[in-house]
Write a protein that holds these residues in place. Sequence first.
Motif, PDB file in Angstrom:
ATOM      1  N   GLN A   9       0.829  -1.205   0.000  1.00  8.97           N
ATOM      2  CA  GLN A   9       0.000   0.000   0.000  1.00  8.97           C
ATOM      3  C   GLN A   9       0.863   1.253   0.000  1.00  8.97           C
ATOM      4  O   GLN A   9       0.504   2.266  -0.613  1.00  8.97           O
ATOM      5  N   ALA A  13       0.684   4.058  -2.827  1.00 11.38           N
ATOM      6  CA  ALA A  13       0.395   5.419  -2.378  1.00 11.38           C
ATOM      7  C   ALA A  13       1.391   6.407  -2.969  1.00 11.38           C
ATOM      8  O   ALA A  13       1.026   7.501  -3.415  1.00 11.38           O
ATOM      9  N   TYR A  18      -1.121   9.637  -2.920  1.00  8.47           N
ATOM     10  CA  TYR A  18      -2.011   9.560  -1.769  1.00  8.47           C
ATOM     11  C   TYR A  18      -1.248   8.934  -0.597  1.00  8.47           C
ATOM     12  O   TYR A  18      -0.167   8.369  -0.780  1.00  8.47           O
ATOM     13  N   SER A  19      -1.841   8.997   0.597  1.00 12.66           N
ATOM     14  CA  SER A  19      -1.251   8.318   1.750  1.00 12.66           C
ATOM     15  C   SER A  19      -1.637   6.849   1.723  1.00 12.66           C
ATOM     16  O   SER A  19      -2.660   6.466   1.137  1.00 12.66           O
ATOM     17  N   SER A  20      -0.830   6.020   2.376  1.00 10.41           N
ATOM     18  CA  SER A  20      -1.167   4.598   2.461  1.00 10.41           C
ATOM     19  C   SER A  20      -2.443   4.388   3.265  1.00 10.41           C
ATOM     20  O   SER A  20      -3.187   3.434   3.029  1.00 10.41           O
ATOM     21  N   HIS A  22      -5.046   6.334   3.138  1.00  7.60           N
ATOM     22  CA  HIS A  22      -6.141   6.582   2.190  1.00  7.60           C
ATOM     23  C   HIS A  22      -6.331   5.372   1.276  1.00  7.60           C
ATOM     24  O   HIS A  22      -7.469   4.953   1.015  1.00  7.60           O
ATOM     25  N   ALA A  25      -8.137   2.735   3.148  1.00  5.21           N
ATOM     26  CA  ALA A  25      -9.543   3.070   3.389  1.00  5.21           C
ATOM     27  C   ALA A  25     -10.400   2.800   2.153  1.00  5.21           C
ATOM     28  O   ALA A  25     -11.534   2.325   2.255  1.00  5.21           O
ATOM     29  N   VAL A  26      -9.867   3.079   0.963  1.00  2.00           N
ATOM     30  CA  VAL A  26     -10.617   2.815  -0.266  1.00  2.00           C
ATOM     31  C   VAL A  26     -10.721   1.309  -0.517  1.00  2.00           C
ATOM     32  O   VAL A  26     -11.771   0.789  -0.890  1.00  2.00           O
ATOM     33  N   LYS A  31     -13.727   4.466   2.667  1.00  2.23           N
ATOM     34  CA  LYS A  31     -13.813   5.703   1.904  1.00  2.23           C
ATOM     35  C   LYS A  31     -14.243   5.349   0.483  1.00  2.23           C
ATOM     36  O   LYS A  31     -13.777   4.362  -0.082  1.00  2.23           O
ATOM     37  N   SER A  33     -14.276   5.832  -3.598  1.00  2.92           N
ATOM     38  CA  SER A  33     -13.357   6.353  -4.602  1.00  2.92           C
ATOM     39  C   SER A  33     -13.895   7.677  -5.133  1.00  2.92           C
ATOM     40  O   SER A  33     -15.083   7.984  -4.989  1.00  2.92           O
ATOM     41  N   THR A  34     -13.029   8.470  -5.720  1.00  5.07           N
ATOM     42  CA  THR A  34     -13.418   9.717  -6.371  1.00  5.07           C
ATOM     43  C   THR A  34     -12.886   9.678  -7.794  1.00  5.07           C
ATOM     44  O   THR A  34     -12.089   8.804  -8.160  1.00  5.07           O
ATOM     45  N   PHE A  37      -9.126  10.098  -7.649  1.00  3.47           N
ATOM     46  CA  PHE A  37      -8.486   8.873  -7.175  1.00  3.47           C
ATOM     47  C   PHE A  37      -8.459   7.820  -8.284  1.00  3.47           C
ATOM     48  O   PHE A  37      -7.442   7.148  -8.499  1.00  3.47           O
TER      49      PHE A  37
END
Length: 256
Positions: A9, A13, A18-20, A22, A25-26, A31, A33-34, A37
């Motif tokens: 991860q 990341a 992104y952070s690991s 984050h 979480a996805v 969380k 996705s966007t 992302f």
Amino acid sequence: MREGRGWTQDSLAERMGYSSVHISAVETGRKPSTLRFSRSADRAFGLEGKADTFESEFREVRHGSLLEGFPEYVAHEGRAIEVRLYEVGVIPGLLQTVEYAATLEADAVRREMTTAEQAQERVALVPRRQAALVRNPSPLLHAVLDESCVRRPMGDAAVMDDQLARLLKFAEMPNTVLQVAPFSMGARRPFSLPVTVLTMADRSIMSYAESAQRGHLERDSASVTLILKAYHQLQAEALSQAASTAMIEELRKGFQ
């Protein structure tokens, strides 16, 4: 896909910006996705310009047959130890028969609000959601239905008879409470729209509500606590389970 490439991860990341935390979480559904992302993932995995991409999956979820935000809610619903729901106008999905759900979706197709394929997907989701809640230990299920839910005809007499019978069976389960909020409650009704409150295994709480465009999952404990307080007031004002099932049994006679 990450594991297939032997990436951690942390390494993914770094590639995606992104952070690991984050990424984790996805991957676990905490969380959503966007678009940003999804596009970052496509760049990291070299999928840009190809037919099967994370961006295309994101757009399918956002504009597909299920309301935006609903898949995320369903994932939490399947893990909750307690579900409290209030519904207006229609029987909620967790208590629907497949035939009742199919009737609802058939009308949506008739009104050109959805396609036949999308309707089939939504109907197929009904038993999958219900099966996810049949586990050991069983979650506690509290359902308060506005009187309009049980009085509104849906489909032919056989559909309604089976649906009301399903409600009566639900009320007999050892981990359920079924109540009807009668029209006579008037202004004492604390909600005008459907709402659901979930309690998770770590005792955290979240609420879910829908607009015409999307579903919203609220995790702020202060806000959800106020909704839970209102839900307790709703239960106190609603008919008892005995009175509620008596009403449903009486209504069922009209469909037999």
